[in-house]
Design a protein around this motif. Sequence first.
Motif, short mmCIF file in Angstrom:
data_model
loop_
_atom_site.label_atom_id
_atom_site.label_comp_id
_atom_site.label_asym_id
_atom_site.label_seq_id
_atom_site.Cartn_x
_atom_site.Cartn_y
_atom_site.Cartn_z
N MET A 1 0.83 -1.21 0.00
CA MET A 1 0.00 0.00 0.00
C MET A 1 0.86 1.25 0.00
O MET A 1 0.52 2.26 -0.63
N SER A 2 1.99 1.21 0.72
CA SER A 2 2.85 2.40 0.80
C SER A 2 3.50 2.73 -0.54
O SER A 2 3.96 3.86 -0.74
N LEU A 3 3.54 1.77 -1.45
CA LEU A 3 4.15 1.98 -2.77
C LEU A 3 3.10 2.18 -3.86
O LEU A 3 3.44 2.18 -5.05
N SER A 4 1.83 2.33 -3.45
CA SER A 4 0.74 2.43 -4.43
C SER A 4 -0.15 3.63 -4.11
O SER A 4 -0.21 4.09 -2.96
N PHE B 1 0.86 1.45 -8.91
CA PHE B 1 2.15 1.78 -8.33
C PHE B 1 2.47 3.27 -8.52
O PHE B 1 2.29 3.82 -9.60
N ASN B 2 2.96 3.91 -7.43
CA ASN B 2 3.30 5.33 -7.53
C ASN B 2 4.52 5.71 -6.68
O ASN B 2 4.71 6.89 -6.36
N ALA B 3 5.33 4.71 -6.28
CA ALA B 3 6.49 5.00 -5.42
C ALA B 3 7.44 5.98 -6.11
O ALA B 3 7.58 5.95 -7.34
N PRO B 4 8.07 6.89 -5.34
CA PRO B 4 7.97 7.07 -3.88
C PRO B 4 7.06 8.22 -3.49
O PRO B 4 7.32 8.92 -2.51
N ASP B 5 6.00 8.46 -4.23
CA ASP B 5 5.14 9.63 -4.01
C ASP B 5 4.56 9.67 -2.60
O ASP B 5 4.45 10.74 -2.00
N ASN B 6 4.14 8.52 -2.08
CA ASN B 6 3.51 8.48 -0.75
C ASN B 6 4.50 8.93 0.33
O ASN B 6 4.12 9.67 1.25
N TYR B 7 5.75 8.50 0.23
CA TYR B 7 6.75 8.87 1.23
C TYR B 7 7.06 10.37 1.14
O TYR B 7 7.23 11.04 2.17
N VAL B 8 7.15 10.88 -0.07
CA VAL B 8 7.38 12.32 -0.24
C VAL B 8 6.21 13.12 0.32
O VAL B 8 6.39 14.15 0.99
N LEU C 1 -8.93 5.64 0.19
CA LEU C 1 -9.72 4.85 1.12
C LEU C 1 -10.93 4.21 0.45
O LEU C 1 -11.25 3.05 0.72
N LEU C 2 -11.62 4.92 -0.41
CA LEU C 2 -12.89 4.46 -0.96
C LEU C 2 -12.77 3.74 -2.30
O LEU C 2 -13.69 3.00 -2.67
N THR C 3 -11.67 3.93 -3.01
CA THR C 3 -11.57 3.33 -4.35
C THR C 3 -10.56 2.20 -4.44
O THR C 3 -10.53 1.49 -5.44
N GLY C 4 -9.71 2.03 -3.44
CA GLY C 4 -8.77 0.92 -3.47
C GLY C 4 -7.53 1.20 -4.28
O GLY C 4 -7.21 2.36 -4.61
N ASN C 5 -6.81 0.14 -4.62
CA ASN C 5 -5.53 0.25 -5.30
C ASN C 5 -5.68 0.87 -6.69
O ASN C 5 -6.43 0.37 -7.53
N PHE D 1 -8.03 8.35 7.56
CA PHE D 1 -9.47 8.37 7.75
C PHE D 1 -10.09 9.76 7.90
O PHE D 1 -11.31 9.88 7.98
N GLN D 2 -9.27 10.80 7.97
CA GLN D 2 -9.82 12.13 8.12
C GLN D 2 -9.20 13.05 7.07
O GLN D 2 -7.99 13.14 6.95
N GLY D 3 -10.02 13.72 6.33
CA GLY D 3 -9.52 14.68 5.36
C GLY D 3 -9.02 14.04 4.09
O GLY D 3 -9.73 13.96 3.07
N GLN D 4 -7.80 13.51 4.11
CA GLN D 4 -7.19 12.99 2.90
C GLN D 4 -7.74 11.63 2.48
O GLN D 4 -7.81 11.32 1.30
N ASN D 5 -8.09 10.80 3.46
CA ASN D 5 -8.57 9.43 3.18
C ASN D 5 -7.60 8.69 2.26
O ASN D 5 -7.99 8.03 1.30
N ASP D 6 -6.32 8.80 2.58
CA ASP D 6 -5.26 8.25 1.74
C ASP D 6 -4.56 7.11 2.48
O ASP D 6 -3.68 7.34 3.32
N LEU D 7 -4.96 5.88 2.18
CA LEU D 7 -4.36 4.74 2.84
C LEU D 7 -2.91 4.53 2.40
O LEU D 7 -2.10 4.01 3.17
N GLY D 8 -2.58 4.91 1.17
CA GLY D 8 -1.21 4.75 0.70
C GLY D 8 -0.23 5.60 1.49
O GLY D 8 0.82 5.13 1.93
N ALA D 9 -0.57 6.88 1.70
CA ALA D 9 0.29 7.76 2.48
C ALA D 9 0.35 7.32 3.94
O ALA D 9 1.41 7.38 4.57
N ALA D 10 -0.80 6.89 4.48
CA ALA D 10 -0.81 6.39 5.86
C ALA D 10 0.06 5.15 6.00
O ALA D 10 0.77 4.98 7.00
N ALA D 11 0.02 4.26 5.01
CA ALA D 11 0.87 3.08 5.04
C ALA D 11 2.34 3.45 4.96
O ALA D 11 3.19 2.84 5.62
N ALA D 12 2.67 4.46 4.16
CA ALA D 12 4.06 4.92 4.07
C ALA D 12 4.55 5.43 5.42
O ALA D 12 5.67 5.12 5.85
N LEU D 13 3.71 6.19 6.10
CA LEU D 13 4.08 6.68 7.43
C LEU D 13 4.21 5.52 8.41
O LEU D 13 5.09 5.53 9.29
#
Length: 286
Positions: free
Chosen positions: A37-40, A51-58, A44-48, A249-261
């Motif tokens: 997930m951290s590399l994709s 691949f977009n690494a390393p965008d989530n970490y940045v 939250l609502l639409t799923g995978n 889960f709040q605001g961004q709803n971005d599981l990929g970025a949350a997984a990176a963190l």
Amino acid sequence: MTDRTRRHAVQGWLYATPTTVFVVVLFLVPLFLVIRMSLSRWPLLTGNQGFNAPDNYVKVIHNRFFADSVVFTAKYTVLATVLLIGLGLGLALLVQESSRWKNLLRASFLVPSALGLASASLLFYVLYSPLVGPLRGLGLSFLGTPNAALYSTTFLIVWRFAGFYMLLMLVGLQGIPGDVYEAARVDGASRWQTFRRITLPLLRPTLALTTILCVTGSLLAFEQFYILTKGGPDNSTITVVQLIYIVAFQGQNDLGAAAALSVIVLVVLVLVNVLQLRAFRTPEDR
């Protein structure tokens, strides 16, 4: 290989299978999923979404709360660890030295540990309330400023976990042979010399365990701040784990970025624990 040896080998694998399944299903599989997930791009609502690494970490590193949450979590970790380890050791020494009130002291110190952290946080939320709390007459703002919120929450954690760390320290103290203390008394050693030259060195494994538990628990702090402060005031008490929740889960709803963190937190935890283990090695082990 004889039949008996083969049978023992099969029995060994059967005994190890439940633990292996437990580790694979509840640790390795979720870890693999989080890394993926951290590399994709994973809303939250639409799923995978690919691949977009390393965008989530940045994105995580440039999050406006990232630096402040790291600094606050580190500050809270140092404060809670020093207080819990010091108070736990002090209470353990008090209980060990006391003979008449030993059972009463143990029970009174351990009672808060029986309360769940979420329940204790709700209890202190009411206690600190300026509207209905029993301390409202003092005119103090327990959660109204960043420092007050930090110290009030740390007080909750110390109240809740001091008895637990006292118990761990007490087990370590009782594992030190009494003959060593008797020899020190015969040699005329003072209490401070005995504590510094005997108790602390022989308590090294227990101190290593309690420090690792305390640091790990503090770095992963979530419930107490989520219930008491909600990250306030002015987003000054957001921990790293709270930031993971906010991103996911709040605001961004971005599981990929949350997984990176989450991966960053995992790597930091491993490094911190390795450094702690190295720091608590005896000179012989080094």
